[in-house]
Design a protein around this motif. Sequence first.
Motif, short mmCIF file in Angstrom:
data_model
loop_
_atom_site.label_atom_id
_atom_site.label_comp_id
_atom_site.label_asym_id
_atom_site.label_seq_id
_atom_site.Cartn_x
_atom_site.Cartn_y
_atom_site.Cartn_z
N THR A 891 0.83 -1.20 0.00
CA THR A 891 0.00 0.00 0.00
C THR A 891 0.86 1.25 0.00
O THR A 891 0.58 2.23 -0.72
CB THR A 891 -0.92 0.00 1.23
N ALA A 892 1.94 1.24 0.81
CA ALA A 892 2.83 2.41 0.88
C ALA A 892 3.47 2.70 -0.46
O ALA A 892 3.75 3.87 -0.79
CB ALA A 892 3.90 2.17 1.93
N LEU A 893 3.70 1.67 -1.28
CA LEU A 893 4.31 1.85 -2.60
C LEU A 893 3.26 2.10 -3.67
O LEU A 893 3.59 2.20 -4.86
CB LEU A 893 5.12 0.62 -2.96
N GLY A 894 1.99 2.19 -3.26
CA GLY A 894 0.93 2.41 -4.23
C GLY A 894 0.54 1.17 -5.01
O GLY A 894 -0.17 1.26 -6.01
N GLN A 895 0.97 0.00 -4.56
CA GLN A 895 0.66 -1.26 -5.23
C GLN A 895 -0.65 -1.83 -4.65
O GLN A 895 -0.69 -2.82 -3.93
CB GLN A 895 1.82 -2.25 -5.04
N HIS A 896 -1.72 -1.13 -5.01
CA HIS A 896 -3.00 -1.42 -4.37
C HIS A 896 -3.57 -2.80 -4.73
O HIS A 896 -4.18 -3.46 -3.89
CB HIS A 896 -4.02 -0.32 -4.70
N GLU A 897 -3.38 -3.21 -5.97
CA GLU A 897 -3.91 -4.53 -6.36
C GLU A 897 -3.18 -5.64 -5.62
O GLU A 897 -3.79 -6.62 -5.19
CB GLU A 897 -3.79 -4.72 -7.87
N GLN A 898 -1.83 -5.48 -5.49
CA GLN A 898 -1.08 -6.49 -4.74
C GLN A 898 -1.53 -6.50 -3.27
O GLN A 898 -1.67 -7.57 -2.67
CB GLN A 898 0.43 -6.19 -4.82
N ALA A 899 -1.74 -5.31 -2.70
CA ALA A 899 -2.20 -5.24 -1.31
C ALA A 899 -3.57 -5.90 -1.16
O ALA A 899 -3.82 -6.67 -0.22
CB ALA A 899 -2.26 -3.78 -0.86
#
Length: 942
Positions: A891-899
């Motif tokens: 989430t912190a890296l903006g990788q919302h789908e992975q999160a």
Amino acid sequence: MTWADGREGGDPEVVLGVLGGLEVRHGCEIVSMGHGRQRSVLAVLAVEAGRVVAVDTLIDRVWGERPPSRARSTLRTYLTHLRRALAPSGVAIIHRNAGYLLTAEPHIVDLHRFHQLLTSARVQQDSERALDVIEKALGLWRGEPLAELDTPWAQAIRNRLHLERAAAEADRIDWALACGWHRQVLPELATAAEAEPLDERMAGQLMLALYRGGRQADALRHYQHTRQRLVEELGTEPGEALQELHQRILIADPTLTPSDTTITGGSSAVPRQLPAPPRWFTGRGDHLAALDTALKRRGTVVISAIGGAGGIGKTWLALAWAHRHLDRFPDGQLFVDLRGFSPDGTPTDPAVALHGFLDALGVLPDRIPVDLEARSALFRSLVAERRMLIVLDNAATAEQAVPLLPGGTTCTVLITSRRRLPGLITRHGAHSLPLGVLTDTESRALFVAALGPDRVADDEHATAELIALCGGFPLALGLIAAHAQPGLPLKEAATELRESGLDALDADDPTASLPAVLSWSLRHLTEHQRTAFALLSIAPGPDIGLPAAANLTGLPERETRAVLRALADASLIDSRLGGRHAMHDLVRAYATTLTHDLPDLVREAALERVTDFYLHTAHTAHCLLTPDDESVRPGLPSPGVYPHPLPDPPAAMAWLEAEHHHLLAAQRTAVTHHRHYTVWHLAQSLSAFHLRRGHLDDDLAVWHAALNAATHLPEPTTRARARRYLGIAYLRLRRHEEATGHLHRALALAEHHHDTTQQAGTHLDLAQTWELRGDDRKAMKHARNALDLCRTLDNATRKAEALNAVGWFAARLGDFDTARSHCQTALALHRHHNNSEGEAATLDSLGYIDRHTGHHHQAIHHYRQALTLLRTLGHTYQVASTLDHLGHPHTALGQHEQARAVWQEALELYREQTREAGAQRIQRQLDYLDNTLTTAPDDKFR
């Protein structure tokens, strides 16, 4: 030109005869065939008419062991003379394939015509017609066959022909008696019976002829004489057929009275023997469809219901299906209860069943043969080409049913049996139809059919309880429904069944008593099988595998497998996937009553062996999962216990997964029998597995039992460990007060007995407790105490765990340099000592440190490494927590789908593990992720 088979043209001329001296006829003249050896050559060729006889074979059969020096030349000379002599008759001898062949048609040679007439007689449905044909066959005999030949081959042929003639003579007598000619055959029967006093068939024929001639006393006297000779000379009683005839003569059975009516006069009867359809039959849609499918196939269909115990509804299914298809059987329906499992324990003799079938088919009593094979043959002849249904209910064995099977392709047979009947499947193409319990829906429908929809609807709760208590067992459901018929409230019926158990399903009528019906299945079992059946009912757990069953019974696995197969064949246990076996609850309840008949030592030794089997195999599994754990080893297993071998951690996890319910049940059994060491050690052996699979409530239960057991054990360490692990169980369930209380008492016991290892471990557990209570400083204090104690121990794994704990709490308190240093040291120790579980926990800690110091990519790397290890270990409980943590750096890296992906997987695991707090938090994080890019707050749940 034809002969006695009803075709036009009359009887053929016998051109060549060998039954009683060789002769060749041409018209009315007997043609000379020369001297003895030349005639012998023709005799051999006549026996093999239509088949090539090799030269060497011909020489051997004519001269035996002393052929002439020029046998081949002599043989050629004989054959030349024979061809010349046979020429006027149309019979030829030709040379073919290094041998010679007589070209005569089979009916031209009296031996072959005898066989043709014999076959024709035995398929006749009319006794008078059969008698006429058999007399023609026997009329072909004029003396000793092949009398001029004294070779071994000739002697063997003579012996065989004498046996065939004797069988034909016996058939002739049967048909003569069926035609009412008892007076005519009595003299020859008396002479023949005196010559063959041990021939039971002949004795029966003479008894019947005497009785029909008004000499009942002589008939009974001859039976006693025959019985005495059989007992004295053979040591055996007369067969069932002769005994049955004796009983019928004793009671002057009117069906023995002769009649002049022919057998075909009654063979047109259309029997309708099916009992009424069952009133309360419900469900079984798949089974009815399977029977419909089988009916559509051409050929005889045999369906054997082999999947259920007594009372499972096999007869109901057969009758319900049969009555739905009466139009498919216009020539009638036959039904017989073969009493394979009945109150008196005496299965119906197939000969008796055939007598009833033949009677129903219109065969007059005096035309029914005495011999079983003859009855069976007559039955097949009568139902040939008829479209009939034959129901063989309650068969004991395949051998009992086989004589009752029709020939041809027009009849359908339903066979019900408690035993598997593989012989019918392999030898007769039977269609197997296993039958199990009714579903809850089908059970409710049965109550509705029996009691009416209003009454069932008025007390749905009691109905549901009755259905659950009966477990879909049709006989139990029917008994309860019948018991409630007079107006007994369903609530009272449920109370009686709940409190009285199997006694509520007992009755004075054995056919309406579940215990009695089940008891009949035991009659065919050996002592080993009956003992195993009783012991299986008290084995821990819902079912049992072969290794556990072998330990329970005390038999080798090979013998145990055979016993289990026999019980499954008797439908007393069910075979399941993975080689496991189970009992229906009501069958188990009945079997449990049988254990009271076993000696106490047998019962107690069996339970001790099986609980020791579970304990020692579980301990092996625990050691494979936690090789560095300083577990207290259980003592030696009881004599005759053979734990299951487990080669590696995956095998250990698989075994624990498969046997988990049985291990819990084994501990409960040990509690009941006051086996305190077993109770304690089973809790210890299950602790690591319970954590990895998230069985937190089970862990709490086993450690409660272990703590109670520890009060009876002399070793103080057992009480300290039980307190500690009970505290850990409360901790994982977030019951902080109870956890803290038990852990402090465990710590006090460890300090009192100077157990440094337990002190260190308990401090680590208290650190986790205070973390979850929100006091990281108290948690750090316990972690440092644990580290100090571990440094005095020679245990690198314990030291690494304490280092990781100090590093974790340092990170929680914001001291990330201290945290990273301690965790990296811990990681190196865990990797050096191959402690994968500790390595995964430390990687998780490093991921947390990286995340909170802004190294999000490194955090993801550490979390992923931890997940790989945890998945390999099968540690699904910690997998869920680490997935929870992994979502934050994504989430912190903006990788919302992975999160979203990792949190969704974590959510599913939390729900499977009933970790409601974690599931709710993950759901909030997912909702938050859908609405904002801000990182949701997180907690460390480990």
